[in-house]
Design an enzyme around this catalytic site. Structure first.
Site, mmCIF file in Angstrom:
data_model
loop_
_atom_site.group_PDB
_atom_site.id
_atom_site.type_symbol
_atom_site.label_atom_id
_atom_site.label_comp_id
_atom_site.label_asym_id
_atom_site.label_seq_id
_atom_site.Cartn_x
_atom_site.Cartn_y
_atom_site.Cartn_z
ATOM 1 N N ARG A 1 0.794 -1.226 0.000
ATOM 2 C CA ARG A 1 0.000 0.000 0.000
ATOM 3 C C ARG A 1 0.832 1.285 0.000
ATOM 4 O O ARG A 1 0.302 2.373 -0.208
ATOM 5 C CB ARG A 1 -0.960 0.006 1.207
ATOM 6 C CG ARG A 1 -2.171 -0.886 0.980
ATOM 7 C CD ARG A 1 -3.248 -0.580 1.984
ATOM 8 N NE ARG A 1 -3.029 -1.286 3.243
ATOM 9 C CZ ARG A 1 -3.505 -0.859 4.417
ATOM 10 N NH1 ARG A 1 -4.179 0.262 4.494
ATOM 11 N NH2 ARG A 1 -3.275 -1.555 5.511
ATOM 12 N N GLN B 1 14.040 -14.140 5.304
ATOM 13 C CA GLN B 1 12.812 -14.926 5.232
ATOM 14 C C GLN B 1 12.319 -14.890 3.791
ATOM 15 O O GLN B 1 11.793 -13.883 3.324
ATOM 16 C CB GLN B 1 11.731 -14.347 6.158
ATOM 17 C CG GLN B 1 10.466 -15.180 6.189
ATOM 18 C CD GLN B 1 9.245 -14.399 6.654
ATOM 19 O OE1 GLN B 1 9.235 -13.175 6.676
ATOM 20 N NE2 GLN B 1 8.198 -15.110 7.003
ATOM 21 N N GLY C 1 4.354 -15.677 6.815
ATOM 22 C CA GLY C 1 3.666 -15.256 8.029
ATOM 23 C C GLY C 1 4.637 -14.869 9.137
ATOM 24 O O GLY C 1 5.835 -15.127 9.061
ATOM 25 N N SER D 1 8.098 -4.919 15.198
ATOM 26 C CA SER D 1 7.897 -4.811 13.752
ATOM 27 C C SER D 1 8.657 -3.610 13.223
ATOM 28 O O SER D 1 8.602 -2.529 13.806
ATOM 29 C CB SER D 1 6.413 -4.652 13.424
ATOM 30 O OG SER D 1 5.733 -5.837 13.746
ATOM 31 N N LYS E 1 30.779 29.524 2.643
ATOM 32 C CA LYS E 1 31.148 28.110 2.599
ATOM 33 C C LYS E 1 32.591 27.938 3.037
ATOM 34 O O LYS E 1 33.461 28.686 2.580
ATOM 35 C CB LYS E 1 30.964 27.573 1.173
ATOM 36 C CG LYS E 1 31.244 26.091 1.052
ATOM 37 C CD LYS E 1 31.954 25.723 -0.241
ATOM 38 C CE LYS E 1 33.427 26.032 -0.183
ATOM 39 N NZ LYS E 1 34.190 25.513 -1.342
ATOM 40 N N ASN F 1 34.949 44.436 6.928
ATOM 41 C CA ASN F 1 33.675 44.793 6.300
ATOM 42 C C ASN F 1 33.748 44.379 4.832
ATOM 43 O O ASN F 1 34.586 44.865 4.086
ATOM 44 C CB ASN F 1 33.425 46.298 6.425
ATOM 45 C CG ASN F 1 31.967 46.609 6.141
ATOM 46 O OD1 ASN F 1 31.424 46.143 5.138
ATOM 47 N ND2 ASN F 1 31.338 47.366 7.006
ATOM 48 N N TYR G 1 37.675 29.093 -7.119
ATOM 49 C CA TYR G 1 37.761 27.870 -7.919
ATOM 50 C C TYR G 1 38.288 28.227 -9.295
ATOM 51 O O TYR G 1 37.710 29.070 -9.994
ATOM 52 C CB TYR G 1 36.358 27.261 -8.011
ATOM 53 C CG TYR G 1 36.272 25.924 -8.702
ATOM 54 C CD1 TYR G 1 37.106 24.869 -8.338
ATOM 55 C CD2 TYR G 1 35.342 25.715 -9.721
ATOM 56 C CE1 TYR G 1 37.006 23.639 -8.982
ATOM 57 C CE2 TYR G 1 35.237 24.496 -10.359
ATOM 58 C CZ TYR G 1 36.077 23.462 -9.988
ATOM 59 O OH TYR G 1 35.981 22.239 -10.608
ATOM 60 N N SER H 1 32.343 47.459 -2.626
ATOM 61 C CA SER H 1 31.277 46.689 -3.267
ATOM 62 C C SER H 1 31.740 46.090 -4.586
ATOM 63 O O SER H 1 32.597 46.651 -5.264
ATOM 64 C CB SER H 1 30.087 47.610 -3.540
ATOM 65 O OG SER H 1 29.564 48.025 -2.304
ATOM 66 N N GLY I 1 35.936 49.703 -4.599
ATOM 67 C CA GLY I 1 34.772 49.032 -5.175
ATOM 68 C C GLY I 1 34.998 48.669 -6.633
ATOM 69 O O GLY I 1 35.685 49.388 -7.351
HETATM 70 C C1 UD1 Z 1 -0.046 -9.094 13.048
HETATM 71 C C2 UD1 Z 1 -0.620 -10.014 14.116
HETATM 72 C C3 UD1 Z 1 -1.912 -9.420 14.637
HETATM 73 C C4 UD1 Z 1 -1.693 -8.031 15.155
HETATM 74 C C5 UD1 Z 1 -1.046 -7.166 14.083
HETATM 75 C C6 UD1 Z 1 -0.658 -5.844 14.631
HETATM 76 C C7 UD1 Z 1 0.072 -12.225 13.390
HETATM 77 C C8 UD1 Z 1 -0.328 -13.478 12.760
HETATM 78 N N1 UD1 Z 1 -0.856 -11.296 13.526
HETATM 79 O O1 UD1 Z 1 -0.982 -9.027 11.986
HETATM 80 O O2 UD1 Z 1 -2.419 -10.236 15.671
HETATM 81 O O3 UD1 Z 1 -2.914 -7.454 15.588
HETATM 82 O O4 UD1 Z 1 0.147 -7.803 13.593
HETATM 83 O O5 UD1 Z 1 -0.249 -5.004 13.587
HETATM 84 O O6 UD1 Z 1 1.227 -12.060 13.801
HETATM 85 N N2 UD1 Z 1 6.148 -9.836 8.442
HETATM 86 C C9 UD1 Z 1 7.267 -10.534 8.059
HETATM 87 N N3 UD1 Z 1 7.122 -11.715 7.416
HETATM 88 C C10 UD1 Z 1 5.912 -12.235 7.152
HETATM 89 C C11 UD1 Z 1 4.767 -11.529 7.525
HETATM 90 C C12 UD1 Z 1 4.932 -10.332 8.180
HETATM 91 O O7 UD1 Z 1 8.393 -10.086 8.306
HETATM 92 O O8 UD1 Z 1 5.882 -13.330 6.564
HETATM 93 C C13 UD1 Z 1 6.326 -8.568 9.136
HETATM 94 C C14 UD1 Z 1 5.686 -7.412 8.400
HETATM 95 O O9 UD1 Z 1 6.628 -6.826 7.540
HETATM 96 C C15 UD1 Z 1 5.340 -6.496 9.543
HETATM 97 C C16 UD1 Z 1 5.039 -7.448 10.691
HETATM 98 O O10 UD1 Z 1 5.661 -8.650 10.369
HETATM 99 O O11 UD1 Z 1 6.428 -5.676 9.917
HETATM 100 C C17 UD1 Z 1 3.536 -7.650 10.908
HETATM 101 O O12 UD1 Z 1 2.973 -8.109 9.716
HETATM 102 P P1 UD1 Z 1 1.533 -7.655 9.229
HETATM 103 O O13 UD1 Z 1 1.192 -8.370 7.987
HETATM 104 O O14 UD1 Z 1 1.475 -6.174 9.243
HETATM 105 O O15 UD1 Z 1 0.645 -8.115 10.452
HETATM 106 P P2 UD1 Z 1 -0.525 -9.135 10.436
HETATM 107 O O16 UD1 Z 1 -0.020 -10.510 10.179
HETATM 108 O O17 UD1 Z 1 -1.609 -8.623 9.606
#
Ligand code: UD1
Ligand code: CA
Length: 455
Positions: free
Chosen positions: A8, A70, A75, A97, A349, A375, A385, A403, A421
């Site tokens: 986003r 990762q 997740g 985060s 500068k 002055n 330069y 001046s 000047g």
């Molecule tokens: C997560 C929590 C949710 C919480 C919310 C708060 C989980 C499953 N859920 O939601 O309970 O209310 O955060 O904002 O944890 N990220 C990774 N790798 C991944 C996925 C995410 O590094 O595979 C990172 C994202 O970049 C981000 C953070 O983890 O910095 C959270 O990820 P995001 O997708 O925003 O959170 P949710 O999973 O929606």
């Protein structure tokens, strides 16, 4: 966790490198980890991993900064699993985060204290609109689980207490629980939040610390959210400055993108931006619409409106009681003594101006050493330069430069000398002498102007 894509933001720059107060989001998080005196910080990268790692290299200070990748992103649980090999078994892990920049160290200290090396401690908050977040499911006061929005029942979706994404957990317990995660849920992801369920099964106490400060747990997903959080952050900084006695004409019209240290009785007018390291001595006044970066301004100096000061990596110093601007520009290496005056449209500068030196109008001083009480006339410049190399101009004490002079460096104007000047000075002028270098004036009396030819 810094592996997420941040779709986003609609940007080519990885989300965690978007800037708040000129600093990448993830660096705010690293700075907080530094304040906690963490033994180690592990950054989990994925999207734009190379860019993120390059941006963070060497930024850990005393903190031992490690990176794990990762790929793909399956997740938050899967993210933290990648860190397991580099985490010691003892100690407490705080999960943060990279896109939640404004959590305060004190909040995390309290969470770590709650964890006490043996409990699972969650940072939570009540949100008027909890849509999208993981809900904190309790039975009585005791936390039972975190249920993600997409997996939650209608009844669970009515819960307004949500998990912030921040937890403190004993490392050994975390490792065991991570090994038990699966992805059988609405999103097919490995949820870190499922460890709450395992803690409950294992008889480990789960504690929730509820914050009321939404700014500290706010995550960035869009340019709008970034701008909103920037405003919140700037407002907090403005309040802290006023708390310390700084007079701000309008706390809503100040931006500090770095560190601003102020003495007593400092006044700052509207729409000023401070960047990098800036210090303002007692009684300093900053006029409206100034940009002030990497400089040190001594007591009672006045910076008039629309002045741009940027010391870059070399810094700028402004002496006591100096008057700068309006519309002045001080560039890297400008070192101005006490009572120096720099007026409108004057650029300085890499030059030293001793006490009481003045350049009040439309002038340039580059690579110059300027003595006391010099002055420097309107429209005069140093030609520092030659197209290949920079050369110095030395203007000794009490010199009067008229001046519209061009001082072709290297050149030295001796103490107390006067430069007529309009001179282009290419040779040294001895102390006390007059140097003039311009065409002699011719006067033709009875001169008749040309007239337009008749058709
Ligand atoms: C997560 C929590 C949710 C919480 C919310 C708060 C989980 C499953 N859920 O939601 O309970 O209310 O955060 O904002 O944890 N990220 C990774 N790798 C991944 C996925 C995410 O590094 O595979 C990172 C994202 O970049 C981000 C953070 O983890 O910095 C959270 O990820 P995001 O997708 O925003 O959170 P949710 O999973 O929606
Ligand atoms: Ca997600």
């Amino acid at each position: 966790m810094a592996a997420g894509k941040g779709t986003r933001m609609k940007s080519r720059i990885p989300k965690v490198l978007q800037r708040l107060a000129h600093k990448p989001l993830v660096l705010h998080v690293i700075a907080t980890a530094q304040q906690l005196q963490a033994r180690k910080a592990v950054v989990i990268t994925g999207h734009g991993a190379q860019t993120v790692e390059a941006a963070l290299a060497g930024q850990g200070g005393a903190l031992d900064l490690a990176f794990v990748r990762q790929e793909p992103q399956l997740g938050t649980g899967h993210a933290v699993q990648q860190a397991v090999p580099v985490l010691a078994d003892d100690g407490v892990v705080v999960v943060l985060s990279g896109d939640v920049p404004l959590t305060q160290a004190a909040t995390l200290q309290a969470l770590i204290a709650l964890c006490a090396g043996k409990h699972l401690a969650l940072l939570t908050i009540d949100l008027p609109d909890p849509t999208g977040y993981g809900r904190v499911v309790r039975s009585g006061e005791v936390v039972q689980a975190i249920v993600e929005h997409k997996d939650a029942s209608a009844e669970q979706r009515a819960i307004t207490e949500i998990y912030s994404g921040i937890m403190a957990v004993p490392a050994a317990l975390l490792k065991g629980w991570l090994a038990r995660l699966d992805n059988r849920n609405a999103q097919g992801e490995y949820y870190l939040t499922d460890i709450v369920k395992f803690a409950v099964q294992d008889g480990v106490t789960v504690l929730a610390q509820k914050t009321t400060d939404a700014v500290q747990v706010a995550g960035i997903n869009s340019p709008q959210q970034l701008a909103e959080l920037e405003r919140s952050f700037q407002h907090r900084q403005a309040l802290a400055l006023m708390e310390a006695g700084v007079r701000l004409a309008d706390p809503a019209r100040l931006d500090v993108r770095g560190r601003l240290v102020c003495g007593t009785d400092v006044e700052i007018d509207v729409n000023c931006i401070f960047e990098g390291e800036v210090s303002l001595g007692d009684g300093v006044r900053i006029g409206a619409h100034c940009v002030v970066a990497n400089c040190s301004i001594a007591a009672n100096a006045v910076i008039h409106p629309f002045t741009h000061i940027d010391g870059g990596t070399q810094s700028v110093t402004v002496g006591e009681g100096a008057l700068i601007g309006p519309f002045a520009r001080l560039r890297p290496g400008a070192q101005l003594g006490a009572q120096v005056h720099i007026g409108n449209f004057v650029e300085v500068k890499n030059s030293t101006l001793a006490d009481g030196a003045k350049a009040n109008h439309l002038a340039y001083l580059g690579d110059a050493t300027v003595g006391e009480r010099v002055n420097y006339g309107a429209g005069s410049i140093t030609a520092n330069y030659d197209g290949a190399n920079k050369h110095r101009t030395v203007i000794e004490a009490d010199v009067h430069v008229g001046s519209n002079c061009v001082l072709v460096a290297p050149v030295t104007l001796g103490a107390g000398s006067t430069i007529g000047g309009g001179s282009t000075i290419t040779k040294d002028v001895p102390a006390g002498a007059l140097g003039v270098a311009r065409g002699k004036q011719a006067v033709l009396t009875g001169w008749t102007r040309p007239v337009k030819a008749k058709k």
